[in-house]
Design an enzyme around this catalytic site. Structure first.
Site, PDB file in Angstrom:
ATOM      1  CB  CYS A  93      44.646  39.733  44.722  1.00  0.00           C
ATOM      2  SG  CYS A  93      44.859  38.064  44.069  1.00  0.00           S
ATOM      3  CG  HIS A 104      43.884  41.777  40.154  1.00  0.00           C
ATOM      4  ND1 HIS A 104      44.798  42.348  41.010  1.00  0.00           N
ATOM      5  CD2 HIS A 104      43.964  40.435  40.356  1.00  0.00           C
ATOM      6  CE1 HIS A 104      45.417  41.397  41.688  1.00  0.00           C
ATOM      7  NE2 HIS A 104      44.927  40.226  41.315  1.00  0.00           N
TER       8      HIS A 104
END
Length: 483
Positions: free
Chosen positions: A332, A426
């Site tokens: 991310c 994630h």
């Protein structure tokens, strides 16, 4: 309606784990149970089935309750992105920011929406287990409160106070809470739980009785130190530096602790591998040269955390690590930092600006107002995985993709030498096959353990301990008094 609320004498007293354990214990009794936290402050979040986001602690509690994740479980989420500013998420969607100047007024206006979420949950289950935030003894924050007594009194939910004996002073912290809070708030508290006890319970019998006598509240139990908690993901960054070791013949995975680190539980599945040592690197400490993999984690303020990396000299460590043949994984915000440039023209995460990235991936990122929130499945490194996307910004460039989702979309990037990888996904390291494929690339073997099954077993173990050490029947009876 049946509900009970756990509030604490302070932060990090174990409320989140106790709520999760109680949820699992009640679910094991055959009750339909759901967790609820009116207001959470955390940069660790999860994506819900209805396409929003809630705190990771509530996601774990939902798992404990065997309930699908929903934004009503955490209607207000504050995600700190600067020392005095937090992104405001309401019912899973970004709704601007709250700062020191508008904090009290901003949250007070959210109480009706919090109560709406709570009402929807209570209509769907037998009992709701509510977690407070911080402590009701923080009387400087009482005006406009929606996280503790402000919610409990508005919703009519009975409260049990949790004290942490491991940190010391638990008698004073429980009795002192009674002495400083408003009498009408104190009337909402019906008892206490003493958490994290080590040793012979008989040694605290007099202390337990003293709390009951001086507070006027009954005790619901003395919970021992629960070793199984280490197998559960943690929400609070305060735990990151605990137990750090570097050495031995295991693969060292190093992760710098960024000021606005987010979703650091992405690394938890690696901690269960016997051949892996996860080293969380605090400020002021160089990234160890013997690391085989450096992970740049998620961030709530990517440009600010990139500047922090350079201020710590970690950029020099990362580039030297790569020159020596080491691998780097960015997740991310960490993926964005590995690119050539990051721009935030609208000031989404702070002051408008842009900066050069670390230059290890041929991609650039522009932050925008729209936020990607979705659960995904796909394949990377020749293995299947499941996870979730939660990010602001679009990344583009000519690098090879890291993953392909089942819907055909591509994700992330891989450098030409294959040693630098970036992804927006994630949770992918929780997939046994992908974790094994990554470790094989690094010359290490995976134990092949099922991370999700390990978490589930730990929840059952915590629930069993709470059944033994808490008066669970009395807690259920108290919850039903709210009806």
């Amino acid at each position: 309606m049946a509900a009970i609320m756990l509030q604490g004498t302070g932060s990090d007293v174990g409320k989140s784990v106790l709520v999760a354990g109680i949820c699992r214990a009640l679910a094991n009794r055959g009750l339909r149970v759901m967790p609820f936290k009116p207001q959470n402050m955390s940069n660790n979040a999860a994506v819900t089935m209805d396409g929003g986001e809630i705190g990771r602690a509530q996601a774990l509690q939902a798992l404990a309750a065997r309930a699908a994740l929903h934004t009503d479980m955490n209607p207000v989420l504050l995600k700190p992105q600067a020392d005095r500013t937090s992104q405001l998420v309401v019912h899973g969607r970004v709704r601007g920011t709250l700062g020191s100047g508008n904090f009290r007024e901003g949250r007070r206006g959210l109480l009706p929406e919090v109560l709406e979420s709570f009402a929807r949950l209570t209509a769907q289950c037998d009992i709701v287990v509510v977690e407070g935030a911080g402590s009701p003894a923080e009387i400087n924050l009482r005006e406009g409160d929606i996280a503790n007594m402000g919610f409990a009194r508005a919703a009519g939910v009975p409260v049990v106070l949790v004290g942490d004996i491991d940190r010391g002073g638990v008698i004073a912290s429980v009795v002192g809470t009674r002495s400083v809070i408003d009498p009408q708030d104190a009337a909402m508290i019906h008892g206490f739980i003493i958490n994290k006890f080590r040793g012979d319970p008989a040694l605290f019998a007099d202390g337990y009785a003293a709390i009951e006598e001086r507070s006027g509240w009954r005790g619901f139990g003395l919970v021992p130190w629960l070793g199984d908690v280490v197998r559960l993901p943690s929400e609070d960054a305060v735990v990151l530096e605990k137990g750090r070791r570097v050495g031995g013949d295991r693969l060292i995975v190093a992760c710098p602790i960024l000021p606005r680190i987010a979703n650091f539980d992405d690394l938890d599945p690696l901690k269960m591998e016997s051949g892996v040592e996860v080293a969380m690197i605090p400020p002021g400490t160089p990234i160890p040269a013997e690391a085989g993999l450096i992970v740049l984690p998620g961030s709530k303020a990517t440009l600010a955390d990139l500047a922090a990396i350079r201020a710590q000299g970690w950029d020099i460590d990362i580039l030297a690590h790569h020159r020596r043949g080491g691998a780097v994984l960015g997740i991310c915000g960490g993926y964005q930092m590995l690119g050539r440039r990051i721009a935030d023209p609208l000031g989404i995460e702070g002051a408008p600006g842009e900066a050069a990235g670390l230059g290890l991936l041929d991609v650039t990122t522009v932050l925008g107002e729209s936020k990607m929130l979705r659960q995904v499945r796909g394949e990377a490194l020749g293995a299947g995985f499941a996870g979730y996307e939660m990010h602001m910004g679009r990344t583009s460039g000519g690098a090879l993709p890291f993953a392909r989702f089942d819907d055909g979309q591509q994700d992330g990037a891989v450098s030409a030498d294959g040693r630098v990888m970036g992804t927006y996904c994630h949770g992918l390291l929780g997939s046994t096959a992908l974790r094994g494929a990554l470790l094989a690339r690094l010359g290490a073997a995976s134990d092949g353990g099922d991370y999700a099954a390990g978490v589930d077993a730990a929840l059952d173990a915590v629930a069993a301990a709470l059944e033994e050490h808490l008066d669970m029947d009395a807690l259920i009876a108290l919850a039903r008094r709210a009806a």
